[in-house]
Design a protein around this motif. Structure first.
Motif, mmCIF file in Angstrom:
data_model
loop_
_atom_site.group_PDB
_atom_site.id
_atom_site.type_symbol
_atom_site.label_atom_id
_atom_site.label_comp_id
_atom_site.label_asym_id
_atom_site.label_seq_id
_atom_site.Cartn_x
_atom_site.Cartn_y
_atom_site.Cartn_z
ATOM 1 N N TYR A 143 0.798 -1.189 -0.030
ATOM 2 C CA TYR A 143 -0.023 -0.117 0.107
ATOM 3 C C TYR A 143 0.664 1.175 -0.144
ATOM 4 O O TYR A 143 0.452 2.390 0.625
ATOM 5 C CB TYR A 143 -1.054 -0.067 1.095
ATOM 6 C CG TYR A 143 -1.868 -1.150 1.327
ATOM 7 C CD1 TYR A 143 -2.790 -1.292 0.268
ATOM 8 C CD2 TYR A 143 -2.207 -1.886 2.406
ATOM 9 C CE1 TYR A 143 -3.776 -2.296 0.050
ATOM 10 C CE2 TYR A 143 -3.075 -2.944 2.261
ATOM 11 C CZ TYR A 143 -3.898 -3.121 1.154
ATOM 12 O OH TYR A 143 -5.013 -4.170 1.407
ATOM 13 N N GLY A 144 2.249 1.338 -0.513
ATOM 14 C CA GLY A 144 2.879 2.359 -0.747
ATOM 15 C C GLY A 144 3.796 2.681 0.210
ATOM 16 O O GLY A 144 4.388 3.569 0.415
ATOM 17 N N HIS A 145 3.717 1.771 1.133
ATOM 18 C CA HIS A 145 4.677 1.789 2.555
ATOM 19 C C HIS A 145 5.558 0.604 2.569
ATOM 20 O O HIS A 145 5.289 -0.402 2.257
ATOM 21 C CB HIS A 145 3.793 2.050 3.744
ATOM 22 C CG HIS A 145 2.808 2.879 3.941
ATOM 23 N ND1 HIS A 145 3.252 4.251 4.243
ATOM 24 C CD2 HIS A 145 1.590 2.985 3.822
ATOM 25 C CE1 HIS A 145 2.037 5.044 4.270
ATOM 26 N NE2 HIS A 145 1.153 4.362 4.122
ATOM 27 N N ASP A 146 6.779 1.031 3.104
ATOM 28 C CA ASP A 146 7.797 -0.008 3.235
ATOM 29 C C ASP A 146 7.948 -0.600 4.493
ATOM 30 O O ASP A 146 7.819 0.014 5.375
ATOM 31 C CB ASP A 146 9.468 0.668 2.655
ATOM 32 C CG ASP A 146 9.469 1.035 1.253
ATOM 33 O OD1 ASP A 146 8.706 0.499 0.452
ATOM 34 O OD2 ASP A 146 10.407 2.045 0.903
ATOM 35 N N TYR A 147 8.397 -2.028 4.540
ATOM 36 C CA TYR A 147 8.295 -2.715 5.636
ATOM 37 C C TYR A 147 9.367 -3.358 5.521
ATOM 38 O O TYR A 147 9.882 -4.006 4.706
ATOM 39 C CB TYR A 147 7.020 -3.486 5.912
ATOM 40 C CG TYR A 147 5.638 -2.770 6.011
ATOM 41 C CD1 TYR A 147 5.231 -2.303 7.226
ATOM 42 C CD2 TYR A 147 4.990 -2.451 4.963
ATOM 43 C CE1 TYR A 147 3.968 -1.963 7.489
ATOM 44 C CE2 TYR A 147 3.752 -1.794 4.969
ATOM 45 C CZ TYR A 147 3.269 -1.706 6.473
ATOM 46 O OH TYR A 147 1.982 -0.874 6.464
#
Length: 394
Positions: A143-147
Motif C-alpha cells: 500500500y505504498g509503505h515500506d516494511y
C-alpha cells in the motif's frame, strides 16, 4: 543476420537487434489470478484445498521424555487476525492465496512478550512488492509503505532456488486457462456479434430482390431484437449457421481444459466433479480415496503449513494439523479398528471410549459385561459384513 560486422560499419538499429513483439490476436484472453477464478475448475480446486486445510484442527505439542504432549495454544494460533479473523477463516484465506499465487502476506501488528507475532493482518497479494538488494530480501512495499522483513508474515510454496517468492500455478496454467477463457469469449462472440452471419433466413418459394430481402431482414430484426414473435407464412425458413457444431466444440474444449487445470492445482479431477475418462481406479470406500488424496496431493502442503506455523511459538513446541477429520471412517470400519487395537492392547477401553466422546465404564456396566460373557472374558468380535460389488457395504 550475422553476429559480426565490419569495422566502421554503422551499428544495427534497435528494431534490428530486438524483434518486435507480435500483436495480440483478437479473442486471446489475458489470465490473471483474479480472472482465473472465472473458470469453475480453478475455483473448485482452490475451494476444495482451502476448505479442507482450514477445517483441520490446529494443535500445539512438545515432546516430554519422547512422548508427544499437547500444550495450550497462544492467542496467535486461536485468532491470528486479532478480532478481524478467527483461525479457520485465516487458514482459508492463506491457503487460498498460497494455492493461487504461491505466496501469502500479512502485516505483524502486535508481538507477545517473547517477540513472537501475536496478530497478523493479511493483505492482498496484488498489493505487495518485494525489493531485493545485493541478492537479499531488503524490503516489502505494501500500500505504498515500506516494511522490514521482520514486520511481515510471508509464507510461500512452490519455490525454486534463488527466488525469494513462491511460484504461482496460475502463471504456469495460464496457457490452459487462457485457452478455456478464449473459448468462452469465442462462444460469446459467436452467438452475439460474430464476424460470420449468425443465421440464415431463406425464402423457399421464390427468389427475392435486394429491396425485399432488406425489408424482410429489417422486419425480422425488429421482431427478434426485443424477443418478440416473428410471424411468417410457408415460404420462409430460419436456420442457425453451424451453431450445433460450435457449441459441441466449445464443450469438448472445456472438458479437456478442466483436466489440465486440475493437474496444475494438484487436485484430482474426480473430486471437483470433472469428467474423468479412461480411468479404471476404484476405491473400496471413501476413507481410502481420502487417504490417497491426503498422501499424494494435500500432504506436502499440510507439512509446509505445520512448519510455518511452528515458527509462531518457541521451541521445542511444534504445530500439527489434525488430518483425522479428512480420514473419518464409517461406523463399522471405525468399530473394527478400535476393537482390534483393544484386543492387541494398543489402546485401553477407556481411551477408545474417550475417542467416541463417551465416559469410562462404570462398575455397574462392567458387572453387566461379566454376567453376559463371564468374568474376565472378552466378547467375541463379530465378522465384518462382506462388501457388495463395487466396494460398497449392503
Amino acid at each position: 543476420m550475422s553476429l559480426f560486422h565490419r569495422r566502421g560499419a554503422p551499428p544495427p538499429r534497435a528494431e534490428q537487434m530486438i524483434p518486435q513483439r507480435p500483436q495480440q490476436r483478437a479473442g486471446t484472453a489475458v489470465v490473471t489470478a483474479d480472472t482465473a477464478l472465472r473458470n469453475s475448475a480453478v475455483w473448485a480446486c482452490l475451494r476444495l484445498r482451502a476448505n479442507l486445510v482450514s477445517t483441520m484442527p490446529v494443535d500445539l505439542y512438545r515432546r516430554v521424555d519422547g512422548i508427544q504432549v499437547e500444550v495450550p495454544k497462544p492467542p496467535v494460533l486461536i485468532a491470528p487476525g486479532g478480532g478481524k479473523a478467527d483461525l479457520p477463516e485465516w487458514m482459508y484465506n492463506t491457503q487460498f492465496d498460497l494455492d493461487r499465487s504461491g505466496n501469502c502476506f500479512g502485516i505483524i501488528t502486535a508481538v507477545d512478550g517473547l517477540g513472537f507475532p501475536a496478530c497478523i493482518e493479511l493483505v492482498p497479494v496484488s498489493e505487495v512488492t518485494i525489493k531485493i538488494k545485493d541478492g537479499k530480501l531488503h524490503k516489502y512495499r505494501i500500500y505504498g509503505h515500506d516494511y522490514d522483513p521482520w514486520e511481515i508474515w510471508h509464507e510461500k510454496q512452490y519455490t525454486v532456488s534463488g527466488l525469494h517468492v513462491g511460484l504461482s500455478p496460475v502463471a504456469y496454467a495460464a496457457w490452459s486457462i487462457g485457452e478455456y477463457l478464449s473459448i468462452q469469449q469465442f462462444a460469446l462472440d459467436w452467438f452475439s456479434n460474430g464476424a460470420v452471419p449468425s443465421a440464415h433466413l431463406k425464402n423457399t418459394a421464390k427468389t427475392i430482390d435486394p429491396d425485399a430481402a432488406e425489408e424482410a431482414k429489417r422486419r425480422f430484426k425488429a421482431a427478434t431484437t426485443n424477443q418478440d414473435l416473428f410471424v411468417t407464412g410457408q415460404d420462409w425458413e430460419y436456420k442457425m449457421i453451424q451453431a450445433e457444431a460450435a457449441g459441441a466444440d466449445w464443450i469438448e474444449a472445456k472438458r479437456y481444459g478442466v483436466g489440465d487445470i486440475a493437474r496444475f492445482f494438484d487436485c484430482p479431477g474426480d473430486l471437483i466433479d470433472a469428467a474423468v475418462s479412461g480411468s479404471s481406479i476404484t476405491y473400496a470406500n471413501m476413507t481410502q480415496r481420502n487417504l490417497q488424496f491426503l498422501i499424494m496431493h494435500l500432504g506436502p502442503a499440510v507439512v509446509r503449513r505445520e512448519n510455518a506455523l511452528s515458527t509462531l511459538t518457541s521451541r521445542p513446541r511444534f504445530v500439527k494439523l489434525n488430518t483425522d477429520a479428512l480420514l473419518r471412517m464409517d461406523p463399522q470400519t471405525r468399530a473394527a479398528v478400535l476393537g482390534a487395537q483393544i484386543t492387541t492392547r494398543q489402546l485401553a477401553p477407556s481411551e477408545a471410549r474417550e475417542l467416541e466422546d463417551r465416559p469410562p465404564f462404570t462398575e455397574s456396566q462392567l458387572a453387566e459385561f461379566d454376567r453376559l460373557f463371564g468374568k474376565g472374558a472378552t466378547p467375541t468380535p463379530q465378522p465384518a459384513i462382506p462388501a457388495a460389488p463395487g466396494g460398497t457395504t449392503p
